[in-house]
Motif scaffolding. Structure first.
Motif, mmCIF file in Angstrom:
data_model
loop_
_atom_site.group_PDB
_atom_site.id
_atom_site.type_symbol
_atom_site.label_atom_id
_atom_site.label_comp_id
_atom_site.label_asym_id
_atom_site.label_seq_id
_atom_site.Cartn_x
_atom_site.Cartn_y
_atom_site.Cartn_z
ATOM 1 N N ARG A 89 43.231 65.804 34.845
ATOM 2 C CA ARG A 89 43.020 65.162 36.147
ATOM 3 C C ARG A 89 41.602 65.552 36.542
ATOM 4 O O ARG A 89 41.278 66.724 36.673
ATOM 5 N N THR A 90 40.780 64.545 36.689
ATOM 6 C CA THR A 90 39.366 64.793 36.984
ATOM 7 C C THR A 90 39.231 65.411 38.376
ATOM 8 O O THR A 90 40.175 65.332 39.179
ATOM 9 N N ASP A 92 37.840 64.140 40.706
ATOM 10 C CA ASP A 92 38.039 63.024 41.647
ATOM 11 C C ASP A 92 39.508 62.631 41.773
ATOM 12 O O ASP A 92 39.846 61.749 42.566
ATOM 13 N N GLU A 94 41.517 61.397 39.197
ATOM 14 C CA GLU A 94 41.996 60.393 38.237
ATOM 15 C C GLU A 94 42.640 61.086 37.037
ATOM 16 O O GLU A 94 42.119 62.086 36.528
ATOM 17 N N ARG A 96 43.684 61.094 33.142
ATOM 18 C CA ARG A 96 43.282 60.500 31.865
ATOM 19 C C ARG A 96 43.925 61.298 30.733
ATOM 20 O O ARG A 96 44.275 62.462 30.911
ATOM 21 N N ASN A 130 35.166 61.296 29.946
ATOM 22 C CA ASN A 130 35.553 60.064 29.257
ATOM 23 C C ASN A 130 35.837 60.312 27.783
ATOM 24 O O ASN A 130 36.022 59.374 27.014
#
Ligand code: FES
Length: 160
Positions: A89-90, A92, A94, A96, A130
């Motif tokens: 979890r970034t 921010d 999000e 992924r 990413n």
């Protein structure tokens, strides 16, 4: 005069029987030695050349943790079939997911909260949020997975 004992003809077996008995014993001993050798070599060969494991391809997994349990700027390792995956979890917020196999030599990567990105401890490889390789020896980005959140359950699947 000779000191050698004079062989008693009754103690020596007749010449005609000796080769048959001897050859039978030789064949029996060779058979036992061969069987012993094979019984030792078979498990050794099975150890050196293990049987092929047929594994069903994993295309999707549902994680046992709820999305709400993953705080920002954190990561967790999960199993994706026989390989590890990493859920992050970034900062921010999000969520992924990527393959956790480092593209350098297949070590398992981890999330470094202090760096806020993915890191491989084996040879100091760095990946951004990413999955792009940004420093160190990794030659390629991490494989990215698709993340779906359904009723706070996290479902990870391979990208098509
Ligand atoms: Fe990851 Fe070498 S295996 S950097």
């Amino acid at each position: 005069m000779s000191d050698a004992p004079n062989p008693d003809p009754a103690d020596t077996p007749p010449e005609t029987e000796a080769p048959d008995r001897r050859s039978f014993l030789n064949v029996a001993l060779a058979g036992c030695a061969g069987a012993l050798g094979l019984s030792a070599l078979y498990p050794l060969s099975r150890y050196v050349i293990p049987p092929e494991v047929v594994e069903a391809a994993t295309n999707s997994v549902t994680l046992q943790i709820a999305a709400a349990e993953v705080p920002p700027n954190s990561g967790r390792i999960f199993r994706f079939g026989s390989d590890p995956g990493i859920l992050i979890r970034t900062p921010d917020g999000e969520i992924r997911a990527f393959s956790a196999l480092c593209t350098h030599l297949d070590c398992t990567v981890q999330y470094r909260e202090d760096l806020a990105h993915i890191w491989c401890a084996c040879h100091n490889g760095h990946y951004d949020l990413n999955g792009q390789n940004i420093a160190g020896p990794p030659p390629r980005p991490l494989a990215r997975f698709t993340v779906n959140i359904q009723d706070d359950q996290i479902v990870i699947s391979k990208e098509a």
